[in-house]
Motif scaffolding. Structure first.
Motif, PDB file in Angstrom:
ATOM      1  N   PRO A  85       1.605 125.179  38.610  1.00  0.00           N
ATOM      2  CA  PRO A  85       1.722 123.761  38.262  1.00  0.00           C
ATOM      3  C   PRO A  85       2.455 123.554  36.942  1.00  0.00           C
ATOM      4  N   LEU A  86       3.362 122.578  36.944  1.00  0.00           N
ATOM      5  CA  LEU A  86       4.049 122.220  35.704  1.00  0.00           C
ATOM      6  C   LEU A  86       3.141 121.404  34.790  1.00  0.00           C
ATOM      7  N   ALA A  87       2.079 120.862  35.373  1.00  0.00           N
ATOM      8  CA  ALA A  87       1.325 119.844  34.655  1.00  0.00           C
ATOM      9  C   ALA A  87       0.418 120.383  33.556  1.00  0.00           C
ATOM     10  N   ALA A  88       0.198 121.705  33.496  1.00  0.00           N
ATOM     11  CA  ALA A  88      -0.744 122.244  32.525  1.00  0.00           C
ATOM     12  C   ALA A  88      -0.064 122.520  31.183  1.00  0.00           C
ATOM     13  N   GLN A 111      -1.316 116.559  28.073  1.00  0.00           N
ATOM     14  CA  GLN A 111      -2.556 117.181  27.608  1.00  0.00           C
ATOM     15  C   GLN A 111      -3.744 116.748  28.473  1.00  0.00           C
ATOM     16  N   ALA A 112      -3.748 115.483  28.879  1.00  0.00           N
ATOM     17  CA  ALA A 112      -4.834 114.987  29.719  1.00  0.00           C
ATOM     18  C   ALA A 112      -4.828 115.668  31.085  1.00  0.00           C
ATOM     19  N   ILE A 113      -3.643 115.879  31.633  1.00  0.00           N
ATOM     20  CA  ILE A 113      -3.528 116.558  32.921  1.00  0.00           C
ATOM     21  C   ILE A 113      -4.029 117.990  32.809  1.00  0.00           C
ATOM     22  N   ALA A 114      -3.628 118.676  31.735  1.00  0.00           N
ATOM     23  CA  ALA A 114      -4.101 120.044  31.521  1.00  0.00           C
ATOM     24  C   ALA A 114      -5.618 120.069  31.348  1.00  0.00           C
ATOM     25  N   TRP A 115      -6.145 119.092  30.626  1.00  0.00           N
ATOM     26  CA  TRP A 115      -7.595 119.000  30.397  1.00  0.00           C
ATOM     27  C   TRP A 115      -8.337 118.847  31.717  1.00  0.00           C
ATOM     28  N   ARG A 162      -5.672 116.442  43.392  1.00  0.00           N
ATOM     29  CA  ARG A 162      -5.712 117.793  42.838  1.00  0.00           C
ATOM     30  C   ARG A 162      -6.933 118.548  43.363  1.00  0.00           C
ATOM     31  N   ARG A 163      -8.061 117.860  43.469  1.00  0.00           N
ATOM     32  CA  ARG A 163      -9.264 118.507  44.000  1.00  0.00           C
ATOM     33  C   ARG A 163      -9.079 118.882  45.464  1.00  0.00           C
ATOM     34  N   LEU A 164      -8.436 118.008  46.215  1.00  0.00           N
ATOM     35  CA  LEU A 164      -8.168 118.329  47.611  1.00  0.00           C
ATOM     36  C   LEU A 164      -7.174 119.487  47.733  1.00  0.00           C
TER      37      LEU A 164
END
Length: 316
Positions: free
Chosen positions: A202-205, A214-218, A262-264
Motif C-alpha cells: 500500500p502507498l497509503a502507509a 499520517q491518518a491513513i497509516a495510523w 480496507r477491512r474488507l
C-alpha cells in the motif's frame, strides 16, 4: 448538448480510446446519448496507427477543441513531449471554460499544459513517481482513482478511466442517469476512490506525509481495533469536520467507507491466504464477529466469506 472531444494519437491503445467514446456515447442510455456529442480528434487528421496495429481514420483536428465542452486525453506516451500545438489547444479550451479530462497517462499532457499548476492530479500508480519528478509544482496522488478539481479531472489507469468518466456523467447529469449508464455498462455505479489495493504494497502507509497520509497509516496499523472518527481525527490533531472534509478530498470517499473497504480488503486476503476460521478473520479485521463480517461482505460483494474462500482456494 455537450461536445466531448477525445484525442487520438499515434500509438494509442484502442481500449483507452474506446472508454470515453463508449461512456459519453451513452451505450443505449438515451438521456446520456442526448446530452453528449462525441468527436474524435487528432493533431493531424487522417489515418492514425494504434498500438494494436489498426488504423483509425480521424477527420477532425485540434480546432475542434475550440468548441468542445469536455476535452478528453485518454492516455499518452510519458516519454513523448506534447507538441506546442496540442498544449496551446488544451490551454485555450481550458481558458474558454472547457473541462479537461486526463485519463491514466493523459495526466502527463495535463501537467505539461500548466493548467493544474500548484494543485493535485492523479495518474496510474506506476507512473506517479515519474510524473512527480517531472512536475514538482504538482501534487501527484497515486492512491486516488481520480482527482476532480472541477475544471480539471485526472484519473488512474485502465478500469479507473471508466470510473472517472462515469463520475463526470454523475456530476453533470445526476446520480440516476449515472446509475442507468452503469447498469448498461455492467459496472458499479460508484467504486470507492482508491487504487492502493492494486499495489504490491500500500502507498497509503506514509507516516512522513501530511495529516491525511499520517491518518491513513495510523488506521492501517489498527484495523483490528475500534476506530471512532473523533479518535482518528485527534490522532493527527485535526477537528472531526476538517478531517472528514480533507479525507474525502484526498480519497474520494468518507473515512468510514474507506476504513470499511480496507477491512474488507484485509478480510479477503486472510480468507484467501490462511485457514483462519471466519470468526478469527472478523476479529483480526475489526468487525468483531463473524455475523458482522458476513453482513458487510454480502452487502459489498454479493457473497459470503465462506463462498469467497472456496472460490479463491488454491487447487489441490
Amino acid at each position: 448538448m455537450r461536445t466531448a472531444a477525445v484525442l487520438a494519437f499515434p500509438g494509442i491503445s484502442p481500449f483507452h480510446l474506446s472508454v470515453p467514446l463508449m461512456v459519453f456515447g451513452g451505450v443505449g442510455v438515451r438521456s446520456v446519448e442526448a446530452a453528449y456529442r462525441t468527436v474524435t480528434v487528432a493533431e493531424e487528421p487522417g489515418p492514425v496507427r494504434t498500438a494494436a496495429g489498426l488504423d483509425l481514420v480521424v477527420t477532425e483536428g485540434l480546432d475542434a477543441l475550440a468548441t468542445a465542452d469536455l476535452v478528453v486525453i485518454p492516455s499518452w506516451e510519458p516519454d513523448l513531449a506534447p507538441s506546442a500545438a496540442l498544449l496551446d489547444a488544451v490551454r485555450s479550451a481550458h481558458a474558454r471554460g472547457a473541462r479537461i479530462l486526463g485519463l491514466c497517462l493523459g495526466a502527463f499532457v495535463v501537467a505539461a499544459s500548466g493548467i493544474a499548476e500548484g494543485r493535485e492530479v492523479s495518474t496510474h500508480w506506476s507512473a506517479g513517481p515519474q510524473l512527480a519528478a517531472r512536475h514538482p509544482e504538482l501534487t501527484v496522488r497515486c492512491e486516488a482513482l481520480w482527482t476532480d478539481l472541477g475544471d480539471v479531472v485526472t484519473s488512474a489507469g485502465v478500469a479507473a478511466a471508466l470510473d472517472c468518466c462515469l463520475h463526470i456523467v454523475r456530476t453533470e447529469l445526476g446520480s440516476a442517469v449515472a446509475a442507468d449508464l452503469a447498469r448498461s455498462l455492467v459496472m458499479a455505479p460508484h467504486r470507492e476512490g482508491s487504487q492502493a489495493q492494486f499495489l504490491s504494497r500500500p502507498l497509503a502507509a506514509d507516516r512522513n506525509g501530511d495529516e491525511i497520509d499520517q491518518a491513513i497509516a495510523w488506521a492501517l496499523g489498527r484495523l483490528s481495533e475500534s476506530t471512532p472518527i473523533d479518535d482518528w481525527a485527534g490522532a493527527v490533531h485535526l477537528s472531526r469536520r476538517t478531517f472528514t472534509r480533507r479525507f474525502r478530498d484526498r480519497t474520494g470517499t468518507s473515512p468510514g467507507d474507506w476504513l470499511l473497504q480496507r477491512r474488507l480488503d484485509e478480510a479477503r486476503r486472510l480468507l484467501e491466504a490462511s485457514d483462519l476460521p471466519v470468526d478469527a478473520v472478523a476479529h483480526r479485521t475489526g468487525f468483531g464477529s463473524a455475523v458482522t463480517l458476513r453482513h458487510h461482505f454480502r452487502a459489498r460483494y454479493g457473497t459470503t466469506p465462506g463462498a469467497h474462500r472456496r472460490a479463491f482456494a488454491d487447487p489441490l
